[in-house]
Motif scaffolding. Structure first.
Motif, PDB file in Angstrom:
ATOM      1  N   GLN A   1     -27.038 -26.453  65.171  1.00 53.66           N
ATOM      2  CA  GLN A   1     -26.598 -25.209  65.790  1.00 53.66           C
ATOM      3  C   GLN A   1     -25.140 -24.906  65.440  1.00 53.66           C
ATOM      4  N   TYR A   2     -24.301 -25.924  65.485  1.00 53.23           N
ATOM      5  CA  TYR A   2     -22.896 -25.719  65.150  1.00 53.23           C
ATOM      6  C   TYR A   2     -22.717 -25.496  63.648  1.00 53.23           C
ATOM      7  N   ARG A   3     -23.545 -26.158  62.843  1.00 56.62           N
ATOM      8  CA  ARG A   3     -23.510 -25.891  61.403  1.00 56.62           C
ATOM      9  C   ARG A   3     -23.877 -24.441  61.123  1.00 56.62           C
ATOM     10  N   ALA A   4     -24.845 -23.916  61.876  1.00 50.17           N
ATOM     11  CA  ALA A   4     -25.225 -22.521  61.714  1.00 50.17           C
ATOM     12  C   ALA A   4     -24.065 -21.594  62.063  1.00 50.17           C
ATOM     13  N   ALA A   5     -23.290 -21.953  63.093  1.00 49.58           N
ATOM     14  CA  ALA A   5     -22.138 -21.132  63.480  1.00 49.58           C
ATOM     15  C   ALA A   5     -21.086 -21.115  62.376  1.00 49.58           C
ATOM     16  N   TYR A   6     -20.810 -22.288  61.791  1.00 47.62           N
ATOM     17  CA  TYR A   6     -19.854 -22.345  60.673  1.00 47.62           C
ATOM     18  C   TYR A   6     -20.370 -21.541  59.482  1.00 47.62           C
ATOM     19  N   SER A   7     -21.670 -21.675  59.203  1.00 47.59           N
ATOM     20  CA  SER A   7     -22.266 -20.971  58.074  1.00 47.59           C
ATOM     21  C   SER A   7     -22.192 -19.461  58.262  1.00 47.59           C
ATOM     22  N   ASN A   8     -22.482 -18.997  59.470  1.00 42.63           N
ATOM     23  CA  ASN A   8     -22.423 -17.569  59.743  1.00 42.63           C
ATOM     24  C   ASN A   8     -21.011 -17.029  59.646  1.00 42.63           C
ATOM     25  N   LEU A   9     -20.018 -17.843  60.070  1.00 37.64           N
ATOM     26  CA  LEU A   9     -18.626 -17.423  59.939  1.00 37.64           C
ATOM     27  C   LEU A   9     -18.238 -17.300  58.466  1.00 37.64           C
ATOM     28  N   LEU A  10     -18.684 -18.253  57.653  1.00 38.19           N
ATOM     29  CA  LEU A  10     -18.392 -18.206  56.223  1.00 38.19           C
ATOM     30  C   LEU A  10     -19.024 -16.971  55.584  1.00 38.19           C
ATOM     31  N   LYS A  11     -20.259 -16.675  55.943  1.00 43.56           N
ATOM     32  CA  LYS A  11     -20.928 -15.490  55.403  1.00 43.56           C
ATOM     33  C   LYS A  11     -20.224 -14.215  55.856  1.00 43.56           C
ATOM     34  N   PHE A  12     -19.774 -14.229  57.108  1.00 48.10           N
ATOM     35  CA  PHE A  12     -19.066 -13.064  57.638  1.00 48.10           C
ATOM     36  C   PHE A  12     -17.779 -12.801  56.861  1.00 48.10           C
ATOM     37  N   CYS A  13     -17.087 -13.881  56.498  1.00 48.34           N
ATOM     38  CA  CYS A  13     -15.836 -13.733  55.748  1.00 48.34           C
ATOM     39  C   CYS A  13     -16.089 -13.245  54.320  1.00 48.34           C
ATOM     40  N   LYS A  14     -17.252 -13.555  53.768  1.00 46.61           N
ATOM     41  CA  LYS A  14     -17.550 -13.185  52.389  1.00 46.61           C
ATOM     42  C   LYS A  14     -18.152 -11.788  52.266  1.00 46.61           C
ATOM     43  N   ASN A  15     -18.789 -11.316  53.321  1.00 52.04           N
ATOM     44  CA  ASN A  15     -19.529 -10.061  53.233  1.00 52.04           C
ATOM     45  C   ASN A  15     -18.994  -9.037  54.223  1.00 52.04           C
ATOM     46  N   ASN A  16     -19.632  -7.884  54.210  1.00 50.89           N
ATOM     47  CA  ASN A  16     -19.259  -6.799  55.094  1.00 50.89           C
ATOM     48  C   ASN A  16     -19.518  -7.209  56.538  1.00 50.89           C
ATOM     49  N   PRO A  17     -18.528  -7.192  57.409  1.00 48.19           N
ATOM     50  CA  PRO A  17     -18.740  -7.629  58.787  1.00 48.19           C
ATOM     51  C   PRO A  17     -19.722  -6.755  59.545  1.00 48.19           C
ATOM     52  N   VAL A  18     -19.847  -5.481  59.183  1.00 46.96           N
ATOM     53  CA  VAL A  18     -20.762  -4.598  59.906  1.00 46.96           C
ATOM     54  C   VAL A  18     -22.204  -5.020  59.672  1.00 46.96           C
ATOM     55  N   THR A  19     -22.548  -5.349  58.434  1.00 45.74           N
ATOM     56  CA  THR A  19     -23.915  -5.757  58.122  1.00 45.74           C
ATOM     57  C   THR A  19     -24.232  -7.133  58.655  1.00 45.74           C
ATOM     58  N   LYS A  20     -23.232  -7.989  58.810  1.00 49.06           N
ATOM     59  CA  LYS A  20     -23.490  -9.355  59.268  1.00 49.06           C
ATOM     60  C   LYS A  20     -23.691  -9.446  60.773  1.00 49.06           C
ATOM     61  N   ARG A  21     -23.246  -8.420  61.514  1.00 55.56           N
ATOM     62  CA  ARG A  21     -23.367  -8.493  62.961  1.00 55.56           C
ATOM     63  C   ARG A  21     -24.819  -8.573  63.423  1.00 55.56           C
ATOM     64  N   THR A  22     -25.730  -8.050  62.610  1.00 56.95           N
ATOM     65  CA  THR A  22     -27.127  -8.055  63.009  1.00 56.95           C
ATOM     66  C   THR A  22     -27.830  -9.363  62.720  1.00 56.95           C
ATOM     67  N   THR A  23     -27.160 -10.291  62.001  1.00 55.58           N
ATOM     68  CA  THR A  23     -27.839 -11.525  61.600  1.00 55.58           C
ATOM     69  C   THR A  23     -27.193 -12.771  62.154  1.00 55.58           C
ATOM     70  N   TRP A  24     -26.099 -12.642  62.898  1.00 53.22           N
ATOM     71  CA  TRP A  24     -25.480 -13.849  63.460  1.00 53.22           C
ATOM     72  C   TRP A  24     -26.472 -14.566  64.362  1.00 53.22           C
ATOM     73  N   GLY A  25     -26.601 -15.832  64.148  1.00 55.76           N
ATOM     74  CA  GLY A  25     -27.403 -16.651  65.047  1.00 55.76           C
ATOM     75  C   GLY A  25     -28.893 -16.436  64.914  1.00 55.76           C
ATOM     76  N   SER A  26     -29.330 -15.799  63.804  1.00 52.33           N
ATOM     77  CA  SER A  26     -30.750 -15.509  63.683  1.00 52.33           C
ATOM     78  C   SER A  26     -31.562 -16.687  63.203  1.00 52.33           C
ATOM     79  N   ARG A  27     -30.910 -17.741  62.697  1.00 52.72           N
ATOM     80  CA  ARG A  27     -31.651 -18.864  62.157  1.00 52.72           C
ATOM     81  C   ARG A  27     -31.244 -20.158  62.839  1.00 52.72           C
ATOM     82  N   THR A  28     -32.154 -21.116  62.823  1.00 51.44           N
ATOM     83  CA  THR A  28     -31.952 -22.509  63.241  1.00 51.44           C
ATOM     84  C   THR A  28     -31.602 -22.644  64.712  1.00 51.44           C
ATOM     85  N   MET A  29     -31.792 -21.560  65.501  1.00 53.44           N
ATOM     86  CA  MET A  29     -31.396 -21.642  66.900  1.00 53.44           C
ATOM     87  C   MET A  29     -32.610 -21.663  67.803  1.00 53.44           C
ATOM     88  N   GLY A  30     -32.861 -22.805  68.463  1.00 49.85           N
ATOM     89  CA  GLY A  30     -33.907 -22.862  69.472  1.00 49.85           C
ATOM     90  C   GLY A  30     -33.404 -22.263  70.764  1.00 49.85           C
TER      91      GLY A  30
END
Length: 351
Positions: A299-328
Motif C-alpha cells: 500500500q505504501y509502495r503504491a503511494a510512492y508510485s502514484n506520487l512519482l507518476k504525479f510528478c511525471k505527468n499532468n496532475p489533473v489527469t492523475k487525480r482520477t487514478t490515485w490509489g486505484s491499484r493494489t489497495m484492499g
C-alpha cells in the motif's frame, strides 16, 4: 545527541574532549548524510500519504504522519546542528539555541514513541474490538489523540526549559546540549521512565495481546470467510499493516536501546567509540521508516508510485487514478462501511 550528564570538577577551566577525532568526524559525516536522506525521505512520505486518497483516510495514517513530521523536524533541525558541533568539537550557537536544541530533541523522541503507542492501540482495537472500532476512532477523537501526543511530549520538557526542575544547557565535557541538574535535581531519570520505558512496555504489551488474539481467532475460526465482521481480504490488509507497524517499533527500539544502555551503564563515557556508534544508531531511527514503508508494505509502495507518476505527468489527469491499484478495503478506510453496506450509505457519519 547523547543523554549523558557529566559534571566537570570546579577546578577544571577548559574541558578536555573525550572523543577521538576519528569518532567525531564519523559522527559529523553520518549526521550530514542522515539529515539529507531523512528530510527527503520523510517529506516524500508525508506528501505521498496526503496525496493518496485511501491511505490518507486511514486512521493509522494519521499517526504515521505524526511520526513522519517528528522525524522530519529532527532531520531538518537537530542533525545539521549536531554535525556542526562534532566537526568543531564545541557548541558555537549560543545558550538559547542550545536549550531549543535539547527541547526539540527530547520532545521529538517522545512524539515518536507516543505516536507508536497510538498506532499499536489502534491495531489492537481493530483486531480485538472490531465491532466498536468506528465509535472509538471518529474524526474528532483522532484529532484529540494527535493534539495530546504533541502536547504531552513537549509539555514534559517545559519544567527543565523554565528551570523549574533541572535545566536545559550545554555539557561542555561532551559539547552536547542536554538536560542538566539544577540545585542537585534533574528530571532525566523520570523522563526516561515515563517518556521512554513506559511507552515501550505499553507497545510490547499491546503487540503481545495482538499476537495472542490473532492466534486464538485463527484457531477458532479456521476456514471461515469472516473474522469479527471482517472479510478475509480486509483481515489480510489489516494484518499486513499491523506487521508493518511492529517492524517500525522493533527498528526504533533497536536504534535507541544501545544509547539508553550506554548512558546508564557508562555514564562517565569510558568507551567513547561505543557512545558515538550508539548515537549514530539513534539518529538512524528518523531515517529508516520511509525505507521500511517502501520495502514491506504494498500500500505504501503504491503511494510512492502514484506520487512519482504525479510528478511525471499532468496532475489533473492523475487525480482520477490515485490509489486505484493494489489497495484492499482495510477497516481503516473512512468509507469502508458504506462500500460494504451500500444501502446504508446515506446514514450520517460521526464527527
Amino acid at each position: 545527541m547523547e543523554f549523558e550528564n557529566i559534571t566537570l570538577p570546579a577546578t577544571t577551566m577548559t574541558p578536555t574532549v573525550i572523543y577521538p577525532r576519528e569518532a567525531t568526524v564519523l559522527a559529523a559525516v553520518c549526521a550530514i548524510i542522515f539529515s539529507i536522506v531523512g528530510v527527503l525521505g520523510n517529506f516524500i512520505t508525508t506528501v505521498a500519504l496526503l496525496m493518496h486518497p485511501k491511505l490518507r483516510g486511514h486512521v493509522t495514517t494519521k499517526f504515521v504522519l505524526s511520526l513522519c513530521v517528528s522525524d522530519l523536524l529532527f532531520c531538518a533541525i537537530n542533525l545539521p546542528l549536531t554535525s556542526n558541533r562534532f566537526i568543531k568539537e564545541e557548541w558555537t550557537f549560543g545558550p538559547s539555541l542550545c536549550q531549543m536544541f535539547a527541547f526539540i530533541f527530547y520532545g521529538n523522541v517522545a512524539v515518536s514513541l507516543l505516536s507508536m503507542v497510538a498506532i499499536t492501540v489502534n491495531r489492537y482495537i481493530v483486531i480485538a474490538y472490531y465491532d466498536i472500532y468506528s465509535e472509538i476512532y471518529t474524526t474528532t477523537k483522532i484529532w484529540i489523540q494527535l493534539v495530546l501526543i504533541w502536547f504531552v511530549s513537549f509539555g514534559l520538557m517545559i519544567p527543565p526549559l523554565l528551570e523549574v526542575w533541572g535545566k536545559l544547557g550545554l555539557d561542555r565535557h561532551t559539547f552536547s546540549c542536554t538536560i542538566l541538574p539544577k540545585d542537585g535535581r534533574s528530571p532525566k531519570k523520570y523522563l526516561f521512565v515515563f517518556g521512554f520505558a513506559l511507552p515501550c512496555l505499553v507497545i510490547i504489551g499491546s503487540y503481545s495481546c495482538i499476537y495472542w488474539k490473532v492466534r486464538e481467532s485463527k484457531r477458532k475460526l479456521e476456514g471461515r470467510s469472516k473474522l469479527n465482521g471482517q472479510t478475509a481480504k480486509e483481515k489480510e490488509e489489516d494484518s499486513r499493516l499491523t506487521t508493518l507497524m511492529l517492524t517500525i517499533f522493533v527498528c526504533f527500539l533497536a536504534c535507541f536501546l544501545p544509547l539508553m544502555i550506554m548512558n546508564v551503564a557508562d555514564d562517565n563515557v569510558q568507551y567513547p567509540w561505543i557512545h558515538i556508534i550508539a548515537s549514530i544508531l539513534a539518529w538512524a531511527s528518523s531515517v529508516i521508516n520511509p525505507l521500511i514503508y517502501a520495502a514491506t508494505n504494498r500500500q505504501y509502495r503504491a503511494a510512492y508510485s502514484n506520487l512519482l507518476k504525479f510528478c511525471k505527468n499532468n496532475p489533473v489527469t492523475k487525480r482520477t487514478t490515485w490509489g486505484s491499484r493494489t489497495m484492499g478495503q482495510s477497516s481503516n478506510s473512512p468509507h469502508y462501511n458504506e462500500k460494504r453496506n451500500p444501502l446504508k450509505s446515506d446514514k450520517p457519519t460521526k464527527s
